[in-house]
Design an enzyme around this catalytic site. Structure first.
Site, PDB file in Angstrom:
ATOM      1  N   GLU A  39       0.817  -1.239   0.120  1.00  0.00           N
ATOM      2  CA  GLU A  39       0.016  -0.126   0.104  1.00  0.00           C
ATOM      3  C   GLU A  39       0.841   1.292  -0.089  1.00  0.00           C
ATOM      4  O   GLU A  39       1.888   1.278   0.672  1.00  0.00           O
ATOM      5  CB  GLU A  39      -0.922  -0.079   1.358  1.00  0.00           C
ATOM      6  N   ASP A  42       3.061   1.998  -4.638  1.00  0.00           N
ATOM      7  CA  ASP A  42       3.207   2.405  -6.218  1.00  0.00           C
ATOM      8  C   ASP A  42       3.558   3.907  -6.470  1.00  0.00           C
ATOM      9  O   ASP A  42       4.137   4.114  -7.253  1.00  0.00           O
ATOM     10  CB  ASP A  42       1.749   2.232  -7.021  1.00  0.00           C
ATOM     11  N   SER A 133     -13.448   3.282  -9.023  1.00  0.00           N
ATOM     12  CA  SER A 133     -13.349   4.610 -10.142  1.00  0.00           C
ATOM     13  C   SER A 133     -12.421   3.990 -11.308  1.00  0.00           C
ATOM     14  O   SER A 133     -12.512   4.328 -12.586  1.00  0.00           O
ATOM     15  CB  SER A 133     -12.613   5.873  -9.417  1.00  0.00           C
ATOM     16  N   ASP A 177      -4.054   0.461  -9.313  1.00  0.00           N
ATOM     17  CA  ASP A 177      -5.335   0.179  -9.531  1.00  0.00           C
ATOM     18  C   ASP A 177      -5.756  -0.082 -11.065  1.00  0.00           C
ATOM     19  O   ASP A 177      -6.422  -1.015 -11.305  1.00  0.00           O
ATOM     20  CB  ASP A 177      -6.416   1.253  -8.980  1.00  0.00           C
TER      21      ASP A 177
HETATM   22  C1  GLA Z   1      -5.306   4.168  -4.008  1.00  0.00           C
HETATM   23  C2  GLA Z   1      -4.565   4.793  -5.253  1.00  0.00           C
HETATM   24  C3  GLA Z   1      -3.586   3.541  -5.636  1.00  0.00           C
HETATM   25  C4  GLA Z   1      -2.464   3.162  -4.543  1.00  0.00           C
HETATM   26  C5  GLA Z   1      -3.640   2.949  -3.220  1.00  0.00           C
HETATM   27  C6  GLA Z   1      -2.764   3.045  -2.041  1.00  0.00           C
HETATM   28  O1  GLA Z   1      -6.021   3.201  -4.427  1.00  0.00           O
HETATM   29  O2  GLA Z   1      -5.353   4.631  -6.455  1.00  0.00           O
HETATM   30  O3  GLA Z   1      -2.538   4.102  -6.564  1.00  0.00           O
HETATM   31  O4  GLA Z   1      -1.653   4.372  -4.069  1.00  0.00           O
HETATM   32  O5  GLA Z   1      -4.559   4.007  -2.986  1.00  0.00           O
HETATM   33  O6  GLA Z   1      -1.924   1.765  -2.100  1.00  0.00           O
END
Ligand code: GLA
Length: 394
Positions: A39, A42, A133, A177
């Site tokens: 988490e 990225d 989203s 995501d």
């Molecule tokens: C959201 C963002 C991702 C990532 C997560 C946390 O889902 O869209 O890019 O940063 O939070 O890991």
């Protein structure tokens, strides 16, 4: 919970009601995702291990000669007219930004069309950390691509959808995501190296474990600003580590030893943010190894550690998510649990041994209800149906 097939059938029916039944219809389907581990890595060019799930978003689209788009969202029973000539939209429901953004960016990137009638539908929980989203963007992109014949590689499609988040929703998100939704394969997690965008499917045979998604019910109203502020703090932490004499370009390149040396020179908050990212990257690599060996118990332990780090060092958990994780830990058959996605509310995932998720679900719901006086939404999720775009007339 409705299946993918019944969701698509229903979307077509709604389309006919809204727009009549002439012309060629095209469908885009994108799964949502849970993130097993990794988490906020990225954003820092690190590693992630998400998994596409069997709940998703469906977009049914028909080309039209009249410029612009009319988009109907089944969930909200709401219809919006969009002019594609206006690149930045403010005065429209938030879901419509994503559809408009994908259409505008597709046109800017060379996809040719004058307009669309569109219905959006789905069986994915909205706004809770399972990538509704990103799934909406990917499904819209695939429906548009199918209808126009515009061919865009899966990675490029994921990147286009990421830019939509940046430009049209103001969330400076990473790529996890969109890649998970677009490129996730059935019965597999997707390991992504977010520096190179290389990814590989990591098979998780059905039958080993079960996954439960538990919604904290806490709305993520400040999500964009809180999320972006964590990104800025990571940037500042990296600069502090550079000022301590280390030549690094991002937190991915920082080792625990560097952090130990730079730590005393850093503000405590920045040190904690960096420590989360550095240790989380190592946990993703350990998780990958654990999966190679079929050691789901080990993966589960890493999930608990990830949650603690997100709670104590990255400060993105809330009491409701902590409660879900703690109550999961008390249940027989649970291997691991953690918040999934950006946090600040949203969902937790709980990984159980095969056959245990139903009892675990019951007991988490009852423990949550005792503490917070309401029953949380829960979903036992299966492995993904992959993203796809196709003609419904073929
Ligand atoms: C959201 C963002 C991702 C990532 C997560 C946390 O889902 O869209 O890019 O940063 O939070 O890991």
């Amino acid at each position: 919970m409705r299946t993918q097939r019944s969701t698509i059938d229903e979307t077509v029916r709604v389309f006919h009601e809204q727009f009549g039944n002439q012309g060629d219809l095209h469908c885009g389907w994108s799964p949502g995702r849970v993130n097993l581990i990794g988490e906020y890595t990225d954003l820092n060019n690190g590693f992630v291990l998400p998994m596409a799930i069997d709940l998703g978003i469906c977009v049914v689209a028909r080309l039209r000669a009249k410029p612009g788009m009319t988009v109907y969202a089944s969930k909200y029973q709401q219809s919006v007219d969009l002019s594609l000539a206006v690149a930045e939209y403010t005065d429209m429901p938030s879901w419509a930004h994503y559809v408009a953004g994908v259409a505008v960016l597709s046109q800017e990137s060379g996809c040719e069309f004058s307009g669309f009638d569109i219905v959006v539908n789905g069986n994915l929980p909205i706004g809770g950390g399972v990538s509704s989203s990103a799934a909406l963007c990917v499904a819209t992109a695939l429906a548009i691509q199918s209808a126009t014949g515009w061919d865009l590689e899966p990675l490029a499609t994921a990147q286009l959808c990421q830019v939509v988040e940046h430009r049209f929703a103001g969330v400076k998100c990473g790529i996890m995501d969109q890649m998970a939704c677009r490129m996730g394969k059935a019965d597999s997690a997707l390991f992504i190296d977010c520096a190179s965008y290389e990814s590989k499917s990591v098979p998780i045979a059905p039958g080993h474990v079960e996954l439960l998604v538990v919604d904290s019910g806490v709305p993520r109203s400040l999500h964009a600003s809180e999320y972006n502020s964590r990104g800025n703090e990571c940037e500042m932490a990296m600069q502090a580590i550079q000022s301590a004499g280390f030549i690094v370009e991002n937190l991915r390149a920082v080792t625990p030893e560097m952090l130990e040396q730079a730590g005393p020179t850093m503000a405590d908050r920045l040190l904690r943010r960096a420590r989360h990212v550095v240790t989380e990257n190592l946990r993703v690599l350990s998780a990958l190894h654990a999966l190679d060996l079929g050691r789901f118990d080990k993966l589960g332990q890493l999930m608990y550690q990830s949650h603690e780090s997100l709670r104590d060092d990255f400060n993105v958990s809330v009491g409701e998510l902590d409660h879900i994780v703690a109550s999961a830990k008390d249940c027989d058959g649970v291997l691991g649990a953690r918040l999934t996605g950006a946090g600040f509310g949203g969902n937790a995932i709980v990984m159980t041994r095969k056959g245990a998720s139903e009892d675990v679900e019951r007991s988490i719901r009852s423990s949550f209800a005792k503490r917070f006086d309401r029953i949380p939404q829960t979903h036992r999720v299966g492995h993904s149906n992959e993203a796809q775009g196709y003609s419904l007339n073929a």
